[in-house]
Design a protein around this motif. Sequence first.
Motif, short mmCIF file in Angstrom:
data_model
loop_
_atom_site.label_atom_id
_atom_site.label_comp_id
_atom_site.label_asym_id
_atom_site.label_seq_id
_atom_site.Cartn_x
_atom_site.Cartn_y
_atom_site.Cartn_z
N THR A 61 0.83 -1.20 0.00
CA THR A 61 0.00 0.00 0.00
C THR A 61 0.88 1.26 0.00
O THR A 61 2.10 1.20 0.18
CB THR A 61 -0.91 0.04 1.23
OG1 THR A 61 -0.09 0.16 2.42
CG2 THR A 61 -1.76 -1.22 1.33
N ALA A 62 0.21 2.40 -0.14
CA ALA A 62 0.93 3.68 -0.17
C ALA A 62 1.68 3.95 1.13
O ALA A 62 2.72 4.62 1.14
CB ALA A 62 -0.05 4.82 -0.45
N ASP A 63 1.16 3.41 2.25
CA ASP A 63 1.83 3.61 3.53
C ASP A 63 2.64 2.39 3.97
O ASP A 63 2.96 2.23 5.15
CB ASP A 63 0.84 4.04 4.62
CG ASP A 63 -0.46 3.25 4.63
OD1 ASP A 63 -0.66 2.42 3.72
OD2 ASP A 63 -1.27 3.46 5.54
N GLY A 64 2.99 1.53 3.02
CA GLY A 64 3.99 0.50 3.26
C GLY A 64 3.52 -0.77 3.93
O GLY A 64 4.33 -1.48 4.54
N THR A 65 2.24 -1.13 3.78
CA THR A 65 1.73 -2.38 4.35
C THR A 65 1.53 -3.40 3.26
O THR A 65 0.94 -3.10 2.22
CB THR A 65 0.39 -2.13 5.07
OG1 THR A 65 0.58 -1.17 6.11
CG2 THR A 65 -0.14 -3.43 5.68
N ARG A 88 -3.84 4.21 0.73
CA ARG A 88 -3.40 3.91 2.08
C ARG A 88 -4.23 2.76 2.67
O ARG A 88 -5.35 2.49 2.23
CB ARG A 88 -3.51 5.15 2.96
CG ARG A 88 -2.59 6.28 2.50
CD ARG A 88 -2.75 7.52 3.34
NE ARG A 88 -2.22 7.33 4.69
CZ ARG A 88 -0.94 7.47 5.01
NH1 ARG A 88 -0.05 7.82 4.09
NH2 ARG A 88 -0.54 7.29 6.26
N LEU A 89 -3.65 2.10 3.67
CA LEU A 89 -4.26 0.90 4.23
C LEU A 89 -5.67 1.16 4.73
O LEU A 89 -6.59 0.37 4.43
CB LEU A 89 -3.39 0.37 5.38
CG LEU A 89 -3.96 -0.84 6.13
CD1 LEU A 89 -4.08 -2.05 5.21
CD2 LEU A 89 -3.08 -1.17 7.33
N ALA A 90 -5.89 2.22 5.47
CA ALA A 90 -7.20 2.46 6.07
C ALA A 90 -8.28 2.60 5.00
O ALA A 90 -9.40 2.08 5.15
CB ALA A 90 -7.16 3.72 6.93
N GLU A 91 -7.95 3.27 3.90
CA GLU A 91 -8.94 3.43 2.84
C GLU A 91 -9.19 2.11 2.13
O GLU A 91 -10.33 1.79 1.77
CB GLU A 91 -8.48 4.49 1.85
CG GLU A 91 -9.55 4.82 0.82
CD GLU A 91 -9.17 5.96 -0.10
OE1 GLU A 91 -10.02 6.32 -0.95
OE2 GLU A 91 -8.04 6.47 0.00
#
Length: 265
Positions: A61-65, A88-91
């Motif tokens: 993901t964009a935040d590295g997950t 991002r992960l949350a989205e």
Amino acid sequence: MLSSSPTRHPFLAPAGPRVLAHRGLVTPDAAAQGVAENSFAAVAEAHAAGVGYVESDCHLTADGTVVLFHDDDLSRMTGDPRKIADVRLAELEELMADRGGLVTLAQALDSFPDVRWNLDVKAEAAAAPVGRLVAPHAARVLLTSFSDDRRRVALAAARTAGAPIRPATSPGSATVARLVAAHALGLRGTVRRLLRDLDALQIPERQGPVRVVTRGLVRAAHEAGVEVHVWTVNDTGDMTRLLDLGVDGLVTDRADLALSIVNGR
């Protein structure tokens, strides 16, 4: 029959044939309820059906997950054209909430400790993070990728992260193409060299007009102590025919059907 080998990887013990649930298990009823492949619900369904192996795919993901997701974008699954790498992960969790639930690789490894994971590294950026995450679980993980470079990066990252053993592995498409060509030309030494340091040969039955899985190739792999897993096999007649040919594993969207065939043999 697969040659006995003192170096058989724990991922492949005991001997098969084995069923690998392709992106989990989504039955027709589950699909009608909106459950998606590679979702938490799909993995849980495979586990509940008694499947010991789940084949899945890894993106970052964009935040590295690292998440379990096949496509590099969201268009097929949600109608959103964005790349997984840009979300991002949350989205992403929100987008997948009514599709069976998103699964991160860390969650998959922790939530299903008795499942063995066949992981296809889909993105270059995901290779090293995947390797680091699977390092403590290397005995129950097989790493592969269509790209041999990505596969090797993931394996090296697992080793650097302190994996007690190397994860099992299957070759990328370039190596498979060379292997099939070498076998067709009778280059036995080249075949043995290409199979060295592999645990499984995961291949389609055909690639366009070219038949990939043959009795001779299965025999050559077995002589090198390498299993043959065929993807993606959903017809029960094909499952039976390939098992009769001597293959060791079936990668299938219908793991429930494949299990009934394997368990009945």
